[in-house]
Design an enzyme around this catalytic site. Structure first.
Site: not given
Length: 889
Positions: A459-461, A514
């Site tokens: 998530n959002e890395d 994502s």
């Protein structure tokens, strides 16, 4: 001691649930006496709370009073008798730890049997040689017949994480939420705190501890399969992995779920041949003609099969059995070039699915108290609100079996992130080795669940990579070079994870992250999925601009709202603190800049109240309006086959981990906010949408406010969105109603159309409406009603002039009547009403809430449960001019 699968089975399994004690690790005089533990699974905070050693961390500012717990080490202990069967030669006795949080040292009878470093992993330890001798009840007591003593020491993950960071200066631990010590620790990342939840660093045996004795066991059973293009044939193999087997027989079977055990479609008996490995895998090929397939709810049945592996001795004596419910389905992620860039949508069993749904965070700060019933309730809420997909966010856990079972049963698609979130993760060998065990174990646990359709790497890395300008070259295809870059986690997301997914579960999809756009910027709306945070975060754009903020798939967006008063009263115990902007109410909102952001959106759109009830209502209508604008506009962009502009939308977020103020549409106690119902309406099977063309942004200077309101007429669009798999004849009627008088200001329009199957049908585009008396500057609503060919109302939608704060809502003429049985409430009005809301509380269920009222229409709400005898049902609406913000009906 109880048999796991029946008294004639040789394998025995006992859950070590009771008889535990805990204390702070250290000398007796320093840490006090052992405290009783009601049951395991548990966590330190819960046991300290049960023993009155700490205040409830969820109340007031008590979170601050328990921070010291994270700095300490803790120990749990229990005793158990040696299983009688363990005295038999050739049997194994094992302790199985399904979840230890996180760094532990485990001893049995003073011998260290295990050290752990991963909360997400199950550990199995052969303890046959460490057990005390079995003692019969008639034997006298002596040292050799004492019970076994099991101790688990839990070391401070906070301190260990800081030490790991310090020991790896070669890596820069960029982190977007709280502190860097979380990054190298394989523990639920939200325990360090997030922008919607508290800092509560848990420790403890958070999943069951089991004692098992067996000669051999079925470690796992699964199916690899392939469906023909026309779905008429399923070919594959049933696989079983046996631990300790040699010369036994395995019966592999597959039968349709149904009454009386269902119809058996595959049954094969095979001999287990040892190959000097600890485990042996046996496989049986199969073919099914016209297989029963699993579909998401609203698109078909949730058919499943019972998969079984039974382990037998040569004389057919049963040794062990493993049984699962599985589903067969075909899933594709369609990413094809088109005039807008590249599509992003899911196709299930050859049906393209508009994936309207939510994002999911861990449902409690203390996960050991989650029950199967609570998971079922949450999944039922998704189905109730017409949501077809839930995205499990990467900063939590690999979700519980109960979550997956409920999703399978109810037909909810699951998108699951791997457990990496909002950071630049390192790739040193120890972390990768731990992550591989974690990932493979959970992939094996999840496979066969038809609801699970896609895994995302993180998530959002990739946003972290962009923010800190870490090295990333889309043209570089050498994984080893990625490991040496300033963004080494690419090696995990684009090399290791896709390989592990393919090896463990080829029937599920993989997406590198994502948001992720195939190497393009993560905010690029032309490709991949996006997190649209220019509403609330970022540019803080008006929610009315949602139509221009879409992407190929919107996997996050949101707007904050306060929970209902009933919830606020539970977590703020001091009545003097129950007002907007109070210290304790503010403390329960963890989002950075939340006061400023809420104030901006409220001041731009509403008259800001000062009492708490009206303030809560205003924030809830703000959130509900954001949901309406976004879900309606982005579902419209589902379009038609071959021209899918937007493949889905997932709100951040469905739920809460504690009682607080956040982006959730249902609060911690399961109390629905009005936004929940806005989503429910927007995702109906067949829905209608209406939107007027707006001129002028009232937040800018030199704007004609009457032009912004559209009082002199406007252009508008009307469309119908359908997920039905067949076309349907419908009628759309449009009314133009004065907000001030409730009278019609223009002639109505009626259109009979055929709503296309699984598509958007445009009804009116840029339709001009002229009002009868433009000089009066009389604002009006555009009200659309969708009816079936038989006249049944299928859906409604109302477009209001903006901003709502410019409108006069006095003298509405509202009537609310409760039926004699108390199971329905009917609301009517003589003038248009915005944001009619019943005050909800835990246990109350309503068929609708947070709706608009228009003259000449009745709104009938079904009360399912939770409204006791003579209990008032309170309600309000925007501009409610009664004395007090709510009243009893």
């Amino acid at each position: 001691m109880s048999c796991q699968i029946g008294c004639n089975m040789q394998k025995q399994s006992q859950e070590l649930r009771t008889g535990w004690f805990m204390k702070e690790q250290g000398a007796e005089e320093d840490t006090g006496p052992w405290l009783p533990v009601k049951q395991v699974p548990s966590e330190v905070h819960l046991d300290l709370l049960a023993n009155n050693k700490i205040p409830d961390p969820f109340l007031d500012t008590n979170e601050l009073a328990v921070q010291w717990i994270a700095e300490k080490d803790w120990v749990y202990k229990t005793t158990f008798a040696t299983p009688s069967a363990s005295q038999n030669l050739g049997l194994t006795t094992a302790l199985v730890f399904h979840g230890l949080d996180t760094f532990t040292t485990v001893t049995l009878n003073g011998t260290t049997i295990l050290t752990t470093e991963n909360m997400h992993t199950t550990y199995r330890v052969d303890v046959s040689s460490v057990l005390r001798p079995y003692a019969r009840e008639d034997e006298t007591e002596d040292r050799d017949t004492e019970p076994n003593i099991l101790e688990i020491s839990f070391h401070s993950a906070l301190k260990w994480g800081r030490d790991i960071v310090a020991s790896h200066p070669e890596h820069t631990f960029h982190v977007r939420q709280t502190e860097a010590s979380r990054v190298p620790v394989r523990k639920a990342q939200y325990h360090w705190g997030w922008d919607w939840g508290p800092i509560l660093m848990t420790a403890g045996p958070w999943r069951p501890v089991m004692l098992e004795t067996y000669e051999a066991r079925v470690e796992d059973v699964w199916v690899n399969y392939h469906l023909s293009e026309d779905l008429g044939r399923c070919e594959g193999e049933i696989c079983a992995r046996v631990d300790g087997g040699d010369g036994q027989w395995v019966v592999l079977s597959l039968r349709r779920e149904g009454e009386d055990g269902g119809e058996e479609v595959v049954r094969e008996k095979m001999r287990v041949e040892s190959n000097d490995e600890e485990t042996v895998t046996v496989k049986v090929p199969f073919t099914l003609e016209l297989p029963a397939l699993w579909y998401p709810h609203g698109y078909g049945a949730q058919s499943r099969y019972i998969l079984s592996a039974e382990l037998l001795k040569s004389d057919d004596t049963p040794l062990d059995q493993r049984t699962k419910l599985i589903g067969l389905r075909q899933v594709s992620l369609i990413q094809e070039p088109d005039p807008l860039g590249k599509s992003f949508l899911f196709r299930i069993n050859n049906i393209e699915i508009f994936a309207g749904g939510s994002c999911w965070i861990p449902p409690d700060s203390f996960l050991s108290r989650m029950t199967r019933a609570r998971y079922n309730d949450w999944m039922n809420l998704l189905v109730e609100s017409n949501q077809v997909m839930i995205r499990v966010w990467g900063g939590g856990i690999y979700e519980d079996d109960a979550f997956l079972d409920a999703a399978d049963e109810l037909g909810v698609l699951v998108w699951h992130d791997f457990a990496f979130a909002c950071a630049s993760y390192p790739v040193f060998d120890e972390l990768l080795a731990s992550a591989e065990v974690e990932v493979r174990q959970n992939l094996q646990r999840f496979r066969g669940h038809p609801s699970v359709v896609v895994w995302a790497g993180n998530n959002e890395d990739y946003q972290v990579q962009e923010r800190y300008k870490l090295e990333y070259d889309p043209e570089d295809m050498d994984p080893e070079s990625w490991r040496k870059s300033t963004f080494p986690a690419r090696y995990i997301y684009e090399y290791l994870l896709p390989r592990w997914v393919y090896e463990e579960d080829p029937n599920v999809l993989y997406h590198p992250g994502s948001p992720w756009g195939n190497g393009k910027h993560t905010s690029d709306p032309s490709v991949g999925d996006i997190h649209q945070w220019n509403i609330w975060h970022g540019q803080m754009l008006p929610y009315q601009n949602a139509a221009s903020l879409s992407g190929r798939f919107v996997s996050e967006f949101g707007m904050e709202a306060l929970p209902h008063l009933s919830t606020i009263d539970r977590f703020i115990t001091d009545p003097s603190q129950r007002h907007p902007g109070s210290m304790k109410l503010d403390f329960h909102n963890k989002a950075a800049g939340h006061a400023r952001r809420l104030a901006t959106y409220l001041s731009e759109n509403f008259l800001i109240p000062t009492d708490l009830a009206s303030y809560v209502h205003a924030t809830q209508i703000l959130q509900a309006e954001t949901m309406r604008y976004a879900y309606k506009a982005w579902r419209r962009m589902w379009g038609v086959p071959g021209a899918r502009q937007c493949g889905g939308v997932l709100v951040w977020q469905m739920n809460d981990a504690w009682p607080g103020v956040s982006w959730s549409v249902v609060d911690y106690y399961g109390v629905r906010k009005p936004a929940f119902y806005a989503i429910k309406r927007a995702l109906r099977e067949v829905d209608v949408g209406v939107s007027r063309e707006r001129k002028g942004d009232w937040t800018e200077g030199h704007v004609d406010p009457y032009e912004a309101l559209g009082t002199n007429g406007c252009r508008f669009d009307v469309w119908v969105a359908s997920r039905r798999l067949d076309s349907v004849d419908v009628e759309v009627s449009i009314r133009f109603i004065s907000i001030a008088s409730g009278e019609e200001v223009a002639a109505g329009i009626t259109k009979r159309i055929v709503a296309s199957a699984n598509a958007t049908t445009e009804v009116l585009e840029k339709q001009q409406v002229e009002v009868r008396s433009p000089d009066t500057h009389d604002p009006f609503i555009i009200y659309a009603v969708l009816r079936s060919s038989s006249g049944k109302v299928l859906a409604t939608d109302t477009d209001w002039p903006q901003p709502l704060k410019y409108l006069d809502f006095s003298n509405r003429g509202v009537k609310v009547e409760v039926s004699p049985s108390g199971d329905t409430v009917t609301a009517t009005t003589t003038r248009p009403i915005k944001g009619f809301v019943f005050e909800e509380h835990e246990g109350l269920t309503l068929s609708d809430n947070g709706f608009d009222l228009v003259p000449g229409e009745e709104q009938v709400v079904t009360v399912g449960r939770g409204l006791g005898n003579n209990q008032p049902l309170r309600w309000t609406y925007l501009g409610d001019d009664r004395q007090g913000s709510t009243a009893s009906c």
